[in-house]
Motif scaffolding. Structure first.
Motif, PDB file in Angstrom:
ATOM      1  N   GLU A 468       0.828  -1.195   0.000  1.00 19.30           N
ATOM      2  CA  GLU A 468       0.000   0.000   0.000  1.00 19.30           C
ATOM      3  C   GLU A 468       0.866   1.250   0.000  1.00 19.30           C
ATOM      4  O   GLU A 468       1.988   1.250   0.489  1.00 19.30           O
ATOM      5  CB  GLU A 468      -0.904   0.012   1.234  1.00 19.30           C
ATOM      6  CG  GLU A 468      -2.289  -0.527   0.940  1.00 19.30           C
ATOM      7  CD  GLU A 468      -3.245  -0.180   2.057  1.00 19.30           C
ATOM      8  OE1 GLU A 468      -4.204   0.539   1.785  1.00 19.30           O
ATOM      9  OE2 GLU A 468      -3.015  -0.614   3.217  1.00 19.30           O
ATOM     10  N   SER A 469       0.306   2.292  -0.545  1.00 12.79           N
ATOM     11  CA  SER A 469       1.021   3.563  -0.590  1.00 12.79           C
ATOM     12  C   SER A 469       1.235   4.091   0.817  1.00 12.79           C
ATOM     13  O   SER A 469       0.393   3.912   1.699  1.00 12.79           O
ATOM     14  CB  SER A 469       0.183   4.553  -1.390  1.00 12.79           C
ATOM     15  OG  SER A 469       0.589   5.865  -1.114  1.00 12.79           O
ATOM     16  N   PRO A 470       2.357   4.786   1.055  1.00 12.67           N
ATOM     17  CA  PRO A 470       2.560   5.398   2.383  1.00 12.67           C
ATOM     18  C   PRO A 470       1.438   6.389   2.739  1.00 12.67           C
ATOM     19  O   PRO A 470       1.202   6.658   3.911  1.00 12.67           O
ATOM     20  CB  PRO A 470       3.912   6.110   2.253  1.00 12.67           C
ATOM     21  CG  PRO A 470       4.318   6.011   0.830  1.00 12.67           C
ATOM     22  CD  PRO A 470       3.487   4.992   0.156  1.00 12.67           C
ATOM     23  N   LEU A 471       0.760   6.868   1.711  1.00 13.88           N
ATOM     24  CA  LEU A 471      -0.334   7.808   1.973  1.00 13.88           C
ATOM     25  C   LEU A 471      -1.468   7.163   2.764  1.00 13.88           C
ATOM     26  O   LEU A 471      -2.199   7.844   3.492  1.00 13.88           O
ATOM     27  CB  LEU A 471      -0.901   8.344   0.642  1.00 13.88           C
ATOM     28  CG  LEU A 471       0.012   9.260  -0.174  1.00 13.88           C
ATOM     29  CD1 LEU A 471      -0.626   9.574  -1.513  1.00 13.88           C
ATOM     30  CD2 LEU A 471       0.300  10.537   0.605  1.00 13.88           C
ATOM     31  N   ALA A 472      -1.589   5.840   2.624  1.00 12.69           N
ATOM     32  CA  ALA A 472      -2.687   5.134   3.279  1.00 12.69           C
ATOM     33  C   ALA A 472      -2.634   5.283   4.797  1.00 12.69           C
ATOM     34  O   ALA A 472      -3.647   5.195   5.475  1.00 12.69           O
ATOM     35  CB  ALA A 472      -2.665   3.662   2.892  1.00 12.69           C
ATOM     36  N   LYS A 473      -1.433   5.530   5.307  1.00 13.65           N
ATOM     37  CA  LYS A 473      -1.286   5.630   6.755  1.00 13.65           C
ATOM     38  C   LYS A 473      -1.653   7.009   7.307  1.00 13.65           C
ATOM     39  O   LYS A 473      -1.767   7.194   8.497  1.00 13.65           O
ATOM     40  CB  LYS A 473       0.163   5.295   7.152  1.00 13.65           C
ATOM     41  CG  LYS A 473       0.456   3.809   7.001  1.00 13.65           C
ATOM     42  CD  LYS A 473       1.866   3.474   7.451  1.00 13.65           C
ATOM     43  CE  LYS A 473       2.892   4.049   6.508  1.00 13.65           C
ATOM     44  NZ  LYS A 473       4.268   3.571   6.753  1.00 13.65           N
TER      45      LYS A 473
END
Length: 804
Positions: A468-473
Motif C-alpha cells: 500500500e502507498s505510504p499515503l494510506a497511513k
RNA sequence: GCCGGGGUGGCGGAAUCGGCAGACGCUACGGACUUAAAAUCCGUUGGGCUUUCAUGUCCGUGCGGGUUCAAGUCCCGCCCCCGGCACCA
C-alpha cells in the motif's frame, strides 16, 4: 583587452547578457511563422548533468538558433520531470522531504544547463511536481475517468519486491525491474488502469501523419502488435458453453486436434463440478501463478500441461470431439486466453502434441508434419480440410471466415499485443489520483474547483510491505467526505506513475502560468504540433506512446486541434565512456560536463558533442577529441588578427564560402552536425592558407558557427566592432550559381583505372578534355599502340577512355 | 525466430541520382620554436612493391559471385555486430 581566447571569462558574461536582455524570450506574436523545438525534459537526479544530456540539447539549440536567424518565432523551452523514485528513495534514506531534494536537484541542473549556453526561454520553465502544474495532470485524469478510460481492476501486475511498486509492462526489461534490476514477481492488486488499448488502432494509423525516423515508427508498431484473424467459438460438449479462441489462421481449423487454455482461464472454475481432476489442475495453476511472465517464457525448452478430464470441445469444422488441456504457454492476457491447437503447422502446438501424444494432422501441403511443424504456410494448398480442400491459403481464409460468420461460430477480429496501462503507483512522490471512494457512491471524482489534490506532509515515506502507498497511513488525509453525498469517504492513496506528468508537458510550455486552463486555446492552436521533438530511443514505447495517447484523448475532447502531438521525431545516440562501455558510476567512466566546461569552455563541449560522430549513433567519449575541438576554436579566434576590411568574398574563396553556407545550412537541419562542422574546419584551413579574411567573410563565418558555439561568436562579433549582435543577424544565403567550381580537376582513366588528371572547365567539350588528356605522358603511354574503343566523358566528374 | 540499423585506416567518422575511397578530427611519427617541457606551427600517416629526386604501380570499403567503361554505392547468395519484439496463437 585580452588577446587570447578565454572562454572562462567570455562565457558567463554572455550568459548574463542573454538573460538580462531576454534575448531568447519567446513572443506570442502569432502573425509570425512559428517553430517549436522540443527536447525531453530531464529528471533532475542527484547525480547532476551527465555528458549525454547536452548532446540532444545542443542539437536542437542549434536548430532553434538558426531558425531564429531565419525569422521564425521559436519556442525552445525547458522543464523538469521531477516526480519519481530516486528522489523518494533519497528522501527516505536521508530524511529530507522529497520536495526539498527536488528543489536542490533542479537548482543544480539549471545552473549546469545555464553554463552550457542553451537558448531556452526560462520564463516558461515547467515542473511536474508543482501543484499548479499537476493540477492539470489531475484534471486530465479526471477527464479520462469521466469518459470511462480510467478504471480500477483486480489484476496480476508486475511487482518489484525491492522498489515495492507495481510496474507497467513497459517497465519490465528481461524480467527485471527497469530501474533497479531486481527480478519481477506477479502479484494481484487492485490497480487503476488507463484504456490505451481503445486507441491502439489510431496509434498505428496516425503514424502516417507524422515524420518520425523509421526505427521509431517500427518499434511503435511492433509494440502495439496488431494482428488480424478471427474469433471462433468451440462448443463445450454437453454444456451450452462455448470456448472462444483467437486465431490468425482460421483456415487451419480442420487441423485443430485439441485445445489449450491458460491455467488462469475461468472455464476451470465454471465447470469445477464436471471436472474429475480439478485438484490436479489447481496445482498446476498455482505453480504457474508463481512464475512471472518472463519465467514462463524462459522455460521454453519443455512444454508442460494437464488435460482437463471430464470436459471436451467440439471442433465445429470437423465435428470431432477434441480434448482440452491447460498449459502455461497460453497466456490469459492475450486474445481470449484459449487457443485451438494446430500441431501440424505451429511449432509450439507441435511440440506439445508430441510430448503428450496428441494427433497431428496436415492441412497445408508442403512439409512432413510427422517430422516437424510445417510453418511456411503463408501460401500453399489446403488438404484434409473438407470444403477447403484444394484451395490456396488466402482463399481458404476468406471462405472459412465467411462460413464461420454464416454459422454464427465466429467473426473476424483484430487483436493487439498492447495492454492497458497500469497507472497506479503505491508511492508517495507522485501526483495523487484525485478520486474519493464512498461506500454509497463508489468512486467519485474530486470536483475540478478543488484541484489540485496536494500531497500531505508526512514524516515517513517508506512504502509498506503490503504494497500500500505510504499515503494510506495518513488517516486525516485519507478520511474525507464524499463530494456527491456528503457522507464519509476515503481518498485514493495510489499516486500516478512518472509518465503522467510527461505525457502533456509540451502543452504547458505554451502557457505555463495559466490558472484557468491547461493552456489557452489560441496558444495551443498556434504552437502545436511540436515541429521537432528529439529524444532517446528508450522512450519510444513508453513516453512517446503514452503522450500520443493522451494527446489523442485531448483532441477528442476538444482541448487540442490536431490529433498528433509531434510532427517530427528524431533520436540521438548515447555517449559512452572512453572505454566504449556505458557511462556509469560503478564503471568509473563518467565524464562530468562541469569539468569540461571549466577546462575547455562550453563552446568546446558543444562543438565536440556535435562533432564526435554520427548524431544518431552511440559513440565513445574521447578527451583527445575535445582538445581538437578546442584547438579549432583557438584557431578560429585568431581570425580576428587576419581580418581586413571588405564587403565582398575574396574571389579565391568565394565558391568555398557559398558551398559552406549551403552545406552548413542543410546539415544543421538533417542531424549532420558533424559534417557541418567538418566543412567549417575545412574552410578555416583554406582561410589560413590564404592568410587573411575580409569582414564580409568573417561575419558569414561567425553566423554559421554561432548556433554551435554561441559565446565565442558573440564575443568576436562585438570585438570586431560589427554592428549589432551576431544572434540578431539574418542567416546567410548561398548563391546556387556560385556553389559550382568553375574549373575542376578530374581523373582521366584508361579502362577504368586512374592514369592521370586534367583541369577542365565544366563547359568544356569532350574535345578539350581529350586534348588535355593526350598531353599527359602517362596517358600517352597507355594509349600507344592501342585502339580507342570508347570514350566516356562526364563533365565535372570523369573522363574514361576504353582501349583495346 | 521476426523486424529495423550497420560492417570503410591505429581510432571517431566522410563519400551512396555509380564517377579519383578515406573529407574533417584524433592518435602516432618526424621537424621547427624553447635552456627544457607544455602550448603552437610545419610535414608524414590504408598496405605492399618500385624510385637518387620526381614518380610509377599493384592490392584495399565483412565474405563469395554478378551487372557496368566505371561498384563502398546496384543485383544474387552468405557471415558477423548492434537495437527492438518474441510460447502474442
Amino acid at each position: 583587452m585580452e588577446r587570447k581566447y578565454n572562454p572562462q571569462e567570455i562565457e558567463p558574461r554572455w550568459q548574463d547578457f542573454w538573460e538580462q536582455k531576454g534575448t531568447f524570450r519567446t513572443s506570442e506574436d502569432h502573425s509570425k511563422p512559428k517553430f517549436y523545438a522540443l527536447i525531453e525534459f530531464p529528471y533532475p537526479s542527484g547525480e547532476g548533468l551527465h555528458v549525454g544530456h547536452p548532446r540532444p540539447y545542443t542539437a536542437l539549440d542549434i536548430v532553434a538558433r538558426k531558425r531564429r536567424m531565419q525569422g521564425y518565432n521559436v519556442l525552445f523551452p525547458m522543464g523538469w520531470d521531477a516526480f519519481g523514485l530516486p528522489t523518494e528513495n533519497y528522501a527516505i534514506k536521508n530524511k529530507i522531504h522529497p520536495r526539498i531534494v527536488t528543489e536542490r536537484n533542479i537548482a543544480r541542473f539549471k545552473e549546469q544547463l545555464r553554463s552550457l549556453g542553451f537558448s531556452f526561454d526560462w520564463s516558461r520553465e515547467v515542473n511536474t511536481t508543482d501543484p499548479e502544474y499537476f493540477k492539470w495532470t489531475q484534471w486530465i485524469f479526471l477527464k479520462l475517468f469521466e469518459k470511462g478510460l480510467a478504471y480500477k481492476q483486480e489484476m496480476p501486475i508486475n511487482w518489484c519486491p525491492s522498489c515495492k511498486i507495481g510496474l507497467a509492462n513497459e517497465e519490465v526489461v528481461n524480467g527485471g525491474c527497469e530501474r533497479c534490476g531486481s527480478e519481477v514477481e506477479m502479484r494481484v492488486k487492485n490497480q487503476w488502469m488507463l484504456k490505451i488499448t481503445a486507441y491502439a488502432q489510431r496509434l498505428i494509423d496516425d503514424l502516417e501523419l507524422v515524420d518520425y525516423i523509421d526505427r521509431v515508427k517500427v518499434q511503435q508498431r511492433n509494440w502495439i502488435g496488431r494482428s488480424e484473424g478471427a474469433e471462433v467459438d468451440f462448443p463445450v460438449v454437453g454444456t451450452p458453453h462455448k470456448l472462444r479462441v483467437f486465431t490468425t489462421r482460421p483456415d487451419t481449423i480442420f487441423g485443430a486436434t485439441y485445445m489449450v487454455i491458460s491455467p488462469e482461464h475461468p472455464l476451470l472454475d465454471e465447470f469445477k463440478e464436471q471436472i474429475s481432476n480439478y485438484a490436479e489442475l489447481m496445482a498446476y495453476r498455482d505453480q504457474a501463478k508463481k512464475k512471472s511472465d518472463f519465467e514462463r517464457a524462459e522455460l521454453t525448452k519443455d512444454k508442460t500441461g494437464v488435460e482437463i478430464k471430464g470436459l471436451r470441445a467440439l471442433n465445429p469444422a470437423t465435428g470431432n470431439e477434441i480434448p482440452i488441456w491447460i498449459s502455461d504457454y497460453v497466456l490469459m492476457t492475450y486474445g481470449t486466453g484459449a487457443i485451438m491447437a494446430v500441431p501440424g503447422h505451429d511449432e509450439r502446438d507441435w511440440e506439445f502434441a508430441r510430448k503428450f501424444g496428441l494427433p497431428i494432422v496436415e492441412v497445408v501441403v508442403g512439409g512432413n508434419v510427422q517430422e516437424e511443424a510445417y510453418t511456411d504456410t503463408q501460401s500453399g494448398i489446403m488438404v484434409n480440410s473438407g470444403f477447403l480442400n484444394g484451395l490456396e491459403v488466402s482463399e481458404a481464409i476468406k471462405k472459412i471466415t465467411a462460413w464461420l460468420e454464416e454459422q454464427g461460430l465466429g467473426r473476424r477480429k483484430v487483436n493487439f499485443k498492447l495492454r492497458d496501462w497500469v497507472f497506479s503507483r503505491q508511492r508517495y512522490w507522485g501526483e495523487p489520483i484525485p478520486l474519493v471512494h464512498c461506500d454509497k457512491c463508489g468512486w467519485v471524482p474530486v470536483p475540478e474547483e478543488e484541484l489540485p489534490v496536494v500531497l500531505p506532509d508526512v514524516e515517513n515515506y517508506e512504502p509498506t510491505d503490503t504494497g500500500e502507498s505510504p499515503l494510506a497511513k495518513i488517516r486525516d488525509w485519507v478520511e474525507t467526505t464524499c463530494p456527491k453525498c456528503g457522507g464519509p469517504a476515503e481518498r485514493e492513496t495510489d499516486t500516478m506513475p512518472q509518465w503522467a506528468g510527461s505525457s502533456w508537458y509540451f502543452l504547458r510550455y505554451t502557457d505555463p502560468q495559466n490558472d484557468e486552463d491547461l493552456a489557452a486555446k489560441d496558444r495551443l492552436d498556434y504552437w502545436l504540433p511540436v515541429d521537432w521533438y528529439n529524444g532517446g530511443m528508450e522512450h519510444t514505447t513508453l513516453h512517446l506512446l503514452y503522450s500520443r495517447f493522451w494527446h489523442k484523448f485531448l483532441y477528442d475532447i476538444g482541448v487540442v486541434s490536431y490529433p498528433e502531438p509531434y510532427k517530427k521525431r528524431t533520436s540521438h545516440g548515447m555517449i559512452l565512456g572512453e572505454n566504449n562501455e556505458k557511462m556509469s558510476k560503478s564503471r568509473g567512466n563518467v565524464v562530468n560536463p562541469d569539468e569540461i566546461v571549466a577546462e575547455y569552455g562550453a563552446d568546446t563541449l558543444r562543438l565536440y558533442e556535435m562533432f564526435i560522430g554520427d548524431f544518431e549513433k552511440s559513440v565513445p567519449w574521447s578527451t583527445d577529441g575535445v582538445r581538437g575541438c578546442r584547438r579549432f576554436l583557438d584557431r578560429f579566434w585568431r581570425l580576428q588578427e587576419m581580418a581586413v576590411p571588405g564587403k565582398e568574398f575574396n574571389p579565391s574563396l568565394e565558391t568555398s564560402f557559398h558551398k559552406t553556407i549551403k552545406k552548413v545550412s542543410e546539415d544543421y537541419e538533417n542531424l549532420k552536425f558533424n559534417t557541418a562542422i567538418a566543412a567549417m574546419m575545412a574552410l578555416l584551413n583554406e582561410i589560413f592558407a590564404v592568410g587573411r579574411i575580409t569582414h564580409a567573410e568573417l561575419k558569414t563565418l561567425l553566423i554559421l558557427l554561432n548556433p554551435v558555439a554561441p559565446h565565442i561568436t558573440e564575443e568576436m562579433w562585438v570585438r570586431m566592432g560589427f554592428p549589432g549582435y551576431v544572434h540578431a543577424q539574418e542567416w546567410p544565403k548561398w548563391d546556387p550559381d556560385k556553389v559550382i567550381e568553375e574549373t575542376v580537376d578530374i581523373a582521366v582513366q584508361i579502362n577504368g583505372k586512374v592514369r592521370g588528371e586534367i583541369t577542365v572547365s565544366l563547359t568544356d567539350p569532350v574535345e578539350r578534355a581529350r586534348e588535355l588528356a593526350m598531353a599527359n605522358g602517362n596517358i600517352q603511354r597507355y594509349i600507344e599502340g592501342k585502339n580507342i574503343v570508347k570514350e566516356i566523358y562526364v563533365p565535372g566528374k570523369i573522363y574514361n577512355i576504353v582501349v583495346k
